[in-house]
Design a protein around this motif. Structure first.
Motif, PDB file in Angstrom:
ATOM      1  N   UNK A 268      -1.133   9.666 -10.572  1.00 47.18           N
ATOM      2  CA  UNK A 268      -1.252  11.355 -10.873  1.00 47.18           C
ATOM      3  C   UNK A 268      -1.712  11.726  -9.539  1.00 47.18           C
ATOM      4  N   UNK A 269      -3.001  11.341  -8.721  1.00 52.02           N
ATOM      5  CA  UNK A 269      -3.296  11.727  -7.713  1.00 52.02           C
ATOM      6  C   UNK A 269      -2.344  11.623  -6.485  1.00 52.02           C
ATOM      7  N   UNK A 270      -1.619  10.386  -6.955  1.00 57.57           N
ATOM      8  CA  UNK A 270      -0.677  10.170  -5.715  1.00 57.57           C
ATOM      9  C   UNK A 270       0.452  11.119  -5.794  1.00 57.57           C
ATOM     10  N   UNK A 271       0.852  11.525  -7.048  1.00 55.01           N
ATOM     11  CA  UNK A 271       1.823  12.564  -7.077  1.00 55.01           C
ATOM     12  C   UNK A 271       1.448  13.856  -6.433  1.00 55.01           C
ATOM     13  N   UNK A 272       0.148  14.259  -6.891  1.00 53.02           N
ATOM     14  CA  UNK A 272      -0.338  15.494  -6.306  1.00 53.02           C
ATOM     15  C   UNK A 272      -0.265  15.405  -4.717  1.00 53.02           C
ATOM     16  N   UNK A 273      -1.010  14.444  -4.273  1.00 56.67           N
ATOM     17  CA  UNK A 273      -0.663  14.141  -2.707  1.00 56.67           C
ATOM     18  C   UNK A 273       0.531  14.372  -2.249  1.00 56.67           C
ATOM     19  N   UNK A 274       1.531  13.913  -2.719  1.00 57.72           N
ATOM     20  CA  UNK A 274       2.742  13.953  -2.279  1.00 57.72           C
ATOM     21  C   UNK A 274       3.147  15.388  -2.592  1.00 57.72           C
ATOM     22  N   UNK A 275       3.154  16.104  -3.645  1.00 56.45           N
ATOM     23  CA  UNK A 275       3.617  17.569  -3.694  1.00 56.45           C
ATOM     24  C   UNK A 275       2.915  18.215  -2.683  1.00 56.45           C
ATOM     25  N   UNK A 276       1.815  17.977  -2.185  1.00 55.14           N
ATOM     26  CA  UNK A 276       1.061  18.916  -1.323  1.00 55.14           C
ATOM     27  C   UNK A 276       1.711  18.837   0.004  1.00 55.14           C
ATOM     28  N   UNK A 277       2.085  17.586   0.320  1.00 52.37           N
ATOM     29  CA  UNK A 277       2.604  17.245   1.757  1.00 52.37           C
ATOM     30  C   UNK A 277       4.327  17.456   1.703  1.00 52.37           C
ATOM     31  N   UNK A 278       4.836  17.828   0.639  1.00 51.24           N
ATOM     32  CA  UNK A 278       6.249  18.179   0.339  1.00 51.24           C
ATOM     33  C   UNK A 278       7.049  16.950   0.405  1.00 51.24           C
ATOM     34  N   UNK A 279       6.679  15.655  -0.150  1.00 53.01           N
ATOM     35  CA  UNK A 279       7.405  14.491  -0.041  1.00 53.01           C
ATOM     36  C   UNK A 279       7.238  13.927  -1.308  1.00 53.01           C
ATOM     37  N   UNK A 280       7.728  12.682  -1.629  1.00 51.57           N
ATOM     38  CA  UNK A 280       7.854  11.927  -2.695  1.00 51.57           C
ATOM     39  C   UNK A 280       6.883  11.081  -2.792  1.00 51.57           C
ATOM     40  N   UNK A 281       6.199  10.543  -3.946  1.00 56.48           N
ATOM     41  CA  UNK A 281       5.192   9.397  -3.898  1.00 56.48           C
ATOM     42  C   UNK A 281       5.504   8.270  -3.303  1.00 56.48           C
ATOM     43  N   UNK A 282       6.746   7.968  -3.232  1.00 63.11           N
ATOM     44  CA  UNK A 282       7.136   6.738  -2.784  1.00 63.11           C
ATOM     45  C   UNK A 282       7.092   6.723  -1.137  1.00 63.11           C
ATOM     46  N   UNK A 283       6.838   8.073  -0.819  1.00 63.26           N
ATOM     47  CA  UNK A 283       7.186   8.147   0.812  1.00 63.26           C
ATOM     48  C   UNK A 283       5.726   7.868   1.405  1.00 63.26           C
ATOM     49  N   UNK A 284       4.689   7.693   0.619  1.00 65.53           N
ATOM     50  CA  UNK A 284       3.237   7.422   1.006  1.00 65.53           C
ATOM     51  C   UNK A 284       2.777   6.053   0.690  1.00 65.53           C
ATOM     52  N   UNK A 285       3.823   5.210   0.045  1.00 61.46           N
ATOM     53  CA  UNK A 285       3.452   3.816  -0.118  1.00 61.46           C
ATOM     54  C   UNK A 285       4.100   3.209   0.884  1.00 61.46           C
ATOM     55  N   UNK A 286       3.633   1.933   1.545  1.00 62.04           N
ATOM     56  CA  UNK A 286       4.175   1.090   2.645  1.00 62.04           C
ATOM     57  C   UNK A 286       5.069   0.062   2.013  1.00 62.04           C
ATOM     58  N   UNK A 287       6.298   0.901   1.258  1.00 68.63           N
ATOM     59  CA  UNK A 287       7.197  -0.172   0.744  1.00 68.63           C
ATOM     60  C   UNK A 287       8.517  -0.017   1.474  1.00 68.63           C
ATOM     61  N   UNK A 288       9.266  -0.819   1.879  1.00 69.93           N
ATOM     62  CA  UNK A 288      10.436  -0.741   2.596  1.00 69.93           C
ATOM     63  C   UNK A 288      11.519  -0.190   1.388  1.00 69.93           C
ATOM     64  N   UNK A 289      12.516   0.628   1.906  1.00 73.35           N
ATOM     65  CA  UNK A 289      13.422   1.050   0.952  1.00 73.35           C
ATOM     66  C   UNK A 289      14.357  -0.423   0.670  1.00 73.35           C
ATOM     67  N   UNK A 290      14.637  -0.418  -0.375  1.00 74.37           N
ATOM     68  CA  UNK A 290      15.323  -1.579  -0.905  1.00 74.37           C
ATOM     69  C   UNK A 290      14.531  -2.790  -1.379  1.00 74.37           C
ATOM     70  N   UNK A 291      13.187  -2.455  -1.490  1.00 75.17           N
ATOM     71  CA  UNK A 291      12.296  -3.604  -1.982  1.00 75.17           C
ATOM     72  C   UNK A 291      11.204  -3.116  -2.811  1.00 75.17           C
ATOM     73  N   UNK A 292      11.523  -2.259  -3.571  1.00 74.11           N
ATOM     74  CA  UNK A 292      10.820  -1.790  -4.625  1.00 74.11           C
ATOM     75  C   UNK A 292      10.663  -2.614  -5.870  1.00 74.11           C
ATOM     76  N   UNK A 293       9.575  -2.668  -6.374  1.00 75.94           N
ATOM     77  CA  UNK A 293       9.175  -3.475  -7.722  1.00 75.94           C
ATOM     78  C   UNK A 293       8.860  -2.646  -8.845  1.00 75.94           C
ATOM     79  N   UNK A 294       8.839  -3.114  -9.691  1.00 75.43           N
ATOM     80  CA  UNK A 294       8.466  -2.347 -10.838  1.00 75.43           C
ATOM     81  C   UNK A 294       7.376  -1.464 -11.065  1.00 75.43           C
ATOM     82  N   UNK A 295       6.294  -1.959 -10.227  1.00 77.33           N
ATOM     83  CA  UNK A 295       4.906  -1.207 -10.311  1.00 77.33           C
ATOM     84  C   UNK A 295       5.291   0.054  -9.290  1.00 77.33           C
ATOM     85  N   UNK A 296       6.252  -0.281  -8.269  1.00 82.80           N
ATOM     86  CA  UNK A 296       6.348   0.741  -7.290  1.00 82.80           C
ATOM     87  C   UNK A 296       7.104   2.142  -7.870  1.00 82.80           C
TER      88      UNK A 296
END
Length: 432
Positions: free
Chosen positions: A64-92
């Motif tokens: 929930x905090x991650x989502x709030x941070x992303x909204x405040x920065x105008x991006x998606x939660x996944x953009x704040x996590x160091x996971x390369x596109x095309x390598x997401x796991x279930x927890x991501x």
């Protein structure tokens, strides 16, 4: 309302998996937005001290905090996590949806399949970490195949993205069994539409569908040969007739098809207009230069989705692109086969380019903010013998790409028999 809990909670003795916020990304995003820590804290509803902790990597935000941070920065939660596109796991994917384990479990329990699997926070945690999930049905690919679409809907991602994340997170078990598309019976509406047409209209619609399919094959061959391909909105408009005497300008390919069937009308014809009035075709005109008569009007027809469905249902023919959501199109499958055929050395970097990379290469997405690619191939550096520098880059299969081929090779061979898959059985045996 679902109660919020800290992601540091544990369920059944198993800690909740965490995704690490990338501090450097958070700092860069805040700087790009022109915000101070205090301003970001106010927007995100946290303390300035907590922003300090996040940026120094000493604390990890809850979903929930991650989502709030992303909204405040105008991006998606996944953009704040160091996971390369095309390598997401279930927890991501769960974190990108802003859900804790308990929240996800409660949402999934609202579905019949979630209740049948007795879904819980502990089971989701085990699922994400690749551990065996206790309970009836979890080892049955048919059961998990029914569960996966609900999981994708709950997390708000495409089914193919959820399948890939599942296979990355649980590499040592069979993939969930999903609908391959071709086993579906034609819709009653499409069959009813076909049966409402007279015999002449059926023959027209059938030949137009087949000419459309032939043109699609020609465009596929152009892609294989790395030739320019016009947009589908252009090549799907099929030349029907030239508004000039056939004795002078001849017949189009589609007219020849209809002539062989004994149903050819001059010009656009009443039959074509009747199909257009039913929404099964679209008629258009343009001007072309003909060597015998100069500029001449040309009649074009384009089969609609409704028209294609009716023809396929009536003629009991499956569309070339009728495949499950988790499978690749024939074009992308052909690209993946090219890379697989070049294993173990890999395909030279300059041998692969274009839009395919945005759909199957790690680190790409089809458009800014769009869904990430499937991550089936990656550009891998080849070092010099002395290991002092990179000599070149080559396209190689990722572990997921290799497993995707192993899981679905037989299905693809049935779907796309014209794609040469010689030698891919070795890729399957290596994956096994």
């Amino acid at each position: 309302m679902i109660a919020m809990k800290s992601s540091f909670a544990s369920y059944g003795g198993m800690p909740s998996p965490l995704r690490t916020l990338d501090p450097d990304i958070l700092v860069a995003r805040r700087a790009a937005a022109g915000l101070t820590r205090a301003q970001l804290a106010t927007r995100a509803g946290v303390s300035t001290r907590m922003i300090f902790f996040y940026e120094h990597g000493t604390h990890t935000p809850t979903p929930a905090r991650l989502e709030s941070l992303a909204a405040a920065l105008g991006c998606g939660p996944e953009d704040l996590i160091n996971v390369a596109r095309g390598q997401e796991t279930l927890v991501d994917l769960r974190y990108a949806a802003g859900l804790t384990l308990e929240q996800a479990a409660e949402l999934l329990r609202r579905s019949a399949v979630g209740r049948a699997l007795h879904i819980s926070a502990a089971k989701i945690s085990a699922m994400e970490s690749g551990q065996p999930v206790k309970g009836h049905g979890w080892s049955d690919p048919a059961v998990t195949g029914r569960f996966l679409p609900r999981l994708a809907k709950t997390y708000g991602v495409p089914l193919r993205m959820m399948l890939d994340a599942w296979m990355r997170s649980r590499p040592d078990e069979p993939a969930p069994t999903l609908d391959n598309g071709r086993d579906r019976a034609p819709s009653k509406t499409a069959l009813s539409t076909w049966e409402s047409l007279n015999e002449r209209q059926q023959r027209y619609l059938g030949e137009i569908m087949r000419d459309d399919r032939m043109t699609a094959t020609e465009m596929w061959m152009r892609r294989v040969q790395r030739l320019p391909v016009p947009p589908a909105s252009e090549w799907r408009r099929l030349p029907l007739a030239l508004k000039a005497p056939p004795a002078v300008v001849g017949y189009t390919r589609l007219q020849e098809r209809l002539r062989r069937r004994g149903v050819h009308d001059p010009g656009a014809g009443q039959t074509v207009h009747a199909l257009a009035r039913r929404g099964l075709l679209v008629i258009a005109e343009d001007l072309v230069d003909h060597p015998a008569v100069g500029e001449v009007a040309r009649v074009l027809v384009q089969i609609t989705r409704q028209g294609r469905a009716a023809a396929q249902a009536g003629l009991d023919e499956t569309a070339d692109d009728d495949h499950g959501a988790h499978l690749l199109s024939e074009w992308l499958w052909g690209v993946l086969v090219r890379v697989a055929a070049a294993e173990p050395d890999g395909l030279p970097d300059d041998r692969l380019a274009g839009r395919a990379l945005f759909f199957i290469c790690v680190g790409y997405s089809a458009r800014p903010g769009g869904r990430p690619s499937r991550g089936f191939i990656d550009s891998v550096a080849v070092m010099a013998p002395s290991a002092t520098h990179v000599t070149e880059y080559r396209w190689r299969l990722t572990s997921l790409g290799r497993r995707h081929i192993a899981e679905y090779l037989a299905t693809y061979r049935e779907l796309y028999p014209r794609v040469d898959t010689t030698g891919l059985d070795a890729v399957v045996s290596e994956s096994g």
